[in-house]
Design a protein around this motif. Structure first.
Motif, PDB file in Angstrom:
ATOM      1  N   LEU A   1      12.083  -6.811  -9.662  1.00 49.05           N
ATOM      2  CA  LEU A   1      10.760  -6.173  -9.637  1.00 49.05           C
ATOM      3  C   LEU A   1      10.226  -6.044  -8.217  1.00 49.05           C
ATOM      4  O   LEU A   1       9.710  -4.988  -7.829  1.00 49.05           O
ATOM      5  CB  LEU A   1       9.778  -6.989 -10.498  1.00 49.05           C
ATOM      6  CG  LEU A   1       8.332  -6.484 -10.506  1.00 49.05           C
ATOM      7  CD1 LEU A   1       8.228  -5.133 -11.207  1.00 49.05           C
ATOM      8  CD2 LEU A   1       7.399  -7.499 -11.192  1.00 49.05           C
ATOM      9  N   PHE A   2      10.370  -7.110  -7.418  1.00 50.08           N
ATOM     10  CA  PHE A   2       9.765  -7.104  -6.080  1.00 50.08           C
ATOM     11  C   PHE A   2      10.600  -6.344  -5.037  1.00 50.08           C
ATOM     12  O   PHE A   2      10.292  -6.373  -3.855  1.00 50.08           O
ATOM     13  CB  PHE A   2       9.430  -8.519  -5.616  1.00 50.08           C
ATOM     14  CG  PHE A   2       8.270  -9.130  -6.365  1.00 50.08           C
ATOM     15  CD1 PHE A   2       7.165  -8.362  -6.697  1.00 50.08           C
ATOM     16  CD2 PHE A   2       8.285 -10.460  -6.742  1.00 50.08           C
ATOM     17  CE1 PHE A   2       6.089  -8.903  -7.399  1.00 50.08           C
ATOM     18  CE2 PHE A   2       7.215 -11.029  -7.441  1.00 50.08           C
ATOM     19  CZ  PHE A   2       6.119 -10.244  -7.770  1.00 50.08           C
ATOM     20  N   ASP A   3      11.646  -5.662  -5.502  1.00 55.81           N
ATOM     21  CA  ASP A   3      12.320  -4.684  -4.635  1.00 55.81           C
ATOM     22  C   ASP A   3      11.676  -3.311  -4.765  1.00 55.81           C
ATOM     23  O   ASP A   3      12.022  -2.402  -4.006  1.00 55.81           O
ATOM     24  CB  ASP A   3      13.803  -4.558  -5.018  1.00 55.81           C
ATOM     25  CG  ASP A   3      14.595  -5.779  -4.599  1.00 55.81           C
ATOM     26  OD1 ASP A   3      14.531  -6.136  -3.409  1.00 55.81           O
ATOM     27  OD2 ASP A   3      15.272  -6.373  -5.461  1.00 55.81           O
ATOM     28  N   CYS A   4      10.792  -3.152  -5.752  1.00 56.24           N
ATOM     29  CA  CYS A   4      10.244  -1.832  -6.085  1.00 56.24           C
ATOM     30  C   CYS A   4       8.789  -1.716  -5.607  1.00 56.24           C
ATOM     31  O   CYS A   4       8.040  -2.685  -5.627  1.00 56.24           O
ATOM     32  CB  CYS A   4      10.277  -1.618  -7.592  1.00 56.24           C
ATOM     33  SG  CYS A   4      11.891  -1.913  -8.330  1.00 56.24           S
ATOM     34  N   CYS A   5       8.417  -0.494  -5.232  1.00 51.12           N
ATOM     35  CA  CYS A   5       7.068  -0.259  -4.731  1.00 51.12           C
ATOM     36  C   CYS A   5       6.055  -0.254  -5.865  1.00 51.12           C
ATOM     37  O   CYS A   5       6.402  -0.265  -7.032  1.00 51.12           O
ATOM     38  CB  CYS A   5       7.013   1.075  -3.993  1.00 51.12           C
ATOM     39  SG  CYS A   5       7.251   2.492  -5.068  1.00 51.12           S
ATOM     40  N   LEU A   6       4.802  -0.207  -5.452  1.00 52.47           N
ATOM     41  CA  LEU A   6       3.693  -0.056  -6.397  1.00 52.47           C
ATOM     42  C   LEU A   6       3.593   1.391  -6.827  1.00 52.47           C
ATOM     43  O   LEU A   6       4.272   2.251  -6.283  1.00 52.47           O
ATOM     44  CB  LEU A   6       2.377  -0.375  -5.687  1.00 52.47           C
ATOM     45  CG  LEU A   6       2.234  -1.672  -4.949  1.00 52.47           C
ATOM     46  CD1 LEU A   6       1.061  -1.567  -3.990  1.00 52.47           C
ATOM     47  CD2 LEU A   6       2.004  -2.757  -5.959  1.00 52.47           C
ATOM     48  N   VAL A   7       2.675   1.682  -7.750  1.00 54.63           N
ATOM     49  CA  VAL A   7       2.206   3.045  -7.975  1.00 54.63           C
ATOM     50  C   VAL A   7       0.686   2.981  -7.906  1.00 54.63           C
ATOM     51  O   VAL A   7       0.090   2.029  -8.409  1.00 54.63           O
ATOM     52  CB  VAL A   7       2.682   3.602  -9.333  1.00 54.63           C
ATOM     53  CG1 VAL A   7       2.075   4.970  -9.597  1.00 54.63           C
ATOM     54  CG2 VAL A   7       4.200   3.686  -9.367  1.00 54.63           C
ATOM     55  N   SER A   8       0.071   3.952  -7.223  1.00 48.37           N
ATOM     56  CA  SER A   8      -1.376   3.922  -7.029  1.00 48.37           C
ATOM     57  C   SER A   8      -2.013   5.254  -7.394  1.00 48.37           C
ATOM     58  O   SER A   8      -1.379   6.299  -7.291  1.00 48.37           O
ATOM     59  CB  SER A   8      -1.719   3.629  -5.556  1.00 48.37           C
ATOM     60  OG  SER A   8      -1.006   2.527  -5.067  1.00 48.37           O
ATOM     61  N   ASN A   9      -3.266   5.207  -7.781  1.00 49.32           N
ATOM     62  CA  ASN A   9      -4.112   6.399  -7.874  1.00 49.32           C
ATOM     63  C   ASN A   9      -4.949   6.466  -6.597  1.00 49.32           C
ATOM     64  O   ASN A   9      -5.538   5.458  -6.208  1.00 49.32           O
ATOM     65  CB  ASN A   9      -5.078   6.294  -9.062  1.00 49.32           C
ATOM     66  CG  ASN A   9      -4.384   6.453 -10.407  1.00 49.32           C
ATOM     67  OD1 ASN A   9      -3.192   6.750 -10.466  1.00 49.32           O
ATOM     68  ND2 ASN A   9      -5.124   6.249 -11.486  1.00 49.32           N
TER      69      ASN A   9
END
Lengths: 390, 130
Positions: free
Chosen positions: A210-218
């Protein structure tokens, strides 16, 4: 550069409120707000802008109509730009050329997106669930290549196999980004993160946790490009756009394929540095597109911050972290701060180059490298920004 | 979880006619003879857009792979790979009937097909007998 009479410079930046849970606002509203904020930051009015470049994110919620929402009239430049995560860098490049050649005087470049909806997982959204797949492009989907993590996991696996890169190496990138994010009030993820936390986080697509992957934001981010002469009369210190480059490797489906082994940074980086008249040792800060930890690692290698194949040891040495030899993703990057495609590294680069990074401000910040990346390492852009014109 | 149901379109119709009869059709250049991946529109070697079809022999090697973790009850894992066919082209495909922890880059694989309900037949691969 022959024919160029006006050095392009970034005069304003606008970053909207962002969090995991900002619902009820459209991509277009975020984009419009970002432009208002950027204009105010520069000390300009909306009516002073005569160019608008738009990059819509995954939901494609911003288009040319944004100019109407802002009541912009008689624009001399208006277009949508789409090269995924390399778009922000590309927009700055096209705006810079327009400024340098007198086609426009003040160009707003904007990204806005609002993919997060209550009750829908972002993984599902980015994997395209709900769209009916057909034809050749559906074959990877049918086989299980659903979403960017799977594609990048396959790319990263090649690097691991060839160079001995490990999941722990990737973990060091995540830990370093989080250490920076803890000093960034805008960052969405500010809890401490250890290598152990990274290793214990759930698997998404091996080799990625999981912590290899970026966030998603609005949210939305806008940047205003004008001439250095004009920028020096405005509110903020001008940040000159000194050099740039793009590379679109076009990885072919055969044994020539280097996806995961060599990224577009290998060509785009030297081109941008040559245009700027700087070398690698002149670069004080690196802001690298980090959709995944691996993307940072391979980009740093290909820019030449370490030898090819030694990215794992390099990131494990703490080089990217606060106090390291090349401060990288100093706001926490997309892994820990906010996910605005190429606007994430670009916005932090402008903040650092101006010297407005507060607690996380890097001491030496004359020359900043900005890296954009789109698709699965398919599109690459580089910018060299500097507080000095030459 | 197995293979997802997908539909054909005009461009892929001949390809899926092939998978329905158990053939993985590749694009053979009518000008230079180079064998290209099924979705290719112009020959990778000579750039000619005049391409015919040729069935793959059905062997290849794992060039890279990912192990996708699917949440659900119970959670499951599936192996997705880029397979380099003996003829040269690479295609994305699922590796089926395998312990995900026993897959390696370079493993030899053999072609098979799966036909999910309501969808076209899709190529999959199995690890060849070691």
């Amino acid at each position: 550069m022959p024919g160029i009479s006006r050095s392009p410079a970034i005069a304003g930046i606008g970053i909207t409120e962002m969090s995991h849970r900002v619902y009820g606002r459209s991509s277009s509203q975020f984009a419009a707000d970002a432009i208002r904020l950027a204009a105010a930051d520069a000390g300009l009015e909306i009516k002073d802008l005569d160019g608008l470049l738009i990059n819509a994110g995954i939901t494609q919620g911003v288009g040319l109509a944004l100019s109407h929402e802002l009541n912009m009239v008689d624009l001399r430049m208006l277009s949508e730009i789409q090269a995924y995560g390399s778009s922000a860098g590309a927009m700055i490049q096209y705006a810079s050329m327009a400024i340098a050649n007198g086609m426009a005087d003040a160009v707003a470049c904007v990204f806005g997106d609002a993919p997060l909806r209550e009750g829908t997982s972002t993984g599902a959204l980015y994997a395209g669930e709900g769209r009916k797949p057909s034809g050749f492009s559906a074959l990877p989907l049918a086989s299980g290549v659903r979403g960017a993590p799977v594609q990048y996991a396959m790319a990263a696996r090649r690097h691991m196999d060839k160079y001995g890169t490990t999941s722990e190496h990737f973990g060091h990138v995540a830990v370093s980004s989080r250490a920076w994010a803890q000093m960034n009030p805008r960052a969405q993820m500010r809890d401490p993160l250890t290598l152990e936390d990274h290793q214990n986080s759930r698997m998404i697509a091996e080799p990625f946790h999981l912590f290899d992957c970026c966030l998603v934001s609005n949210g939305g981010v806008a940047v205003i490009v004008t001439s250095g002469d004009r920028a020096s009369m405005l509110q903020q210190p001008p940040i000159y756009v000194r050099g740039w480059g793009q590379t679109h490797p076009g990885y072919l489906p055969d044994d020539s394929n280097q996806q995961g082994l060599v990224s577009g940074a290998a060509l785009s980086g030297p081109a941008a540095m040559k245009m700027a008249g700087v070398s690698l040792s002149d670069i004080n800060v690196a802001e690298i597109y980090d959709c995944f930890t691996f993307t940072t690692l391979i980009s740093m290698e290909d820019y030449g911050f370490c030898e090819k194949g030694e990215g794992g040891e390099f990131v494990a040495s703490g080089a990217l972290a606060p106090g390291g030899s090349i401060p990288t993703n100093t706001g926490g990057g997309q892994l820990s701060s906010y996910y605005m495609w190429g606007m994430t590294p670009l916005s932090e680069a402008v903040i650092q180059a101006r010297g407005q990074g507060g607690e996380r401000q890097v001491g030496q910040h004359d020359v900043v490298l900005v890296s954009g990346n789109g698709g699965c390492l398919d599109h690459h852009s580089t910018l060299i920004l500097s507080s000095h014109e030459n | 979880m197995a293979v997802l149901a997908i539909a054909r379109d005009d461009v892929s119709a001949e390809f899926f006619d092939g998978t329905a009869r158990g053939e993985l059709l590749l694009r053979k250049c009518l000008k230079c003879g180079h064998i290209n991946a099924p979705h290719i529109e112009a020959c990778i070697r000579c750039a000619s857009p005049e391409l015919g079809w040729q069935a793959a022999g059905g062997t290849g090697r794992v060039q890279t792979f990912a192990v996708v973790h699917l949440r659900g009850d119970p959670p499951s894992r599936l192996v997705v790979a880029k397979v380099g066919l003996a003829e040269g082209p690479w295609i994305d495909a699922q590796i089926v009937d395998v312990d995900p922890d026993q897959v390696h880059i370079g493993d030899e694989v053999t072609l098979d097909f799966e036909t999910p309900e309501g969808g076209e037949a899709v190529p999959v691969f199995r690890i060849a007998d070691r």
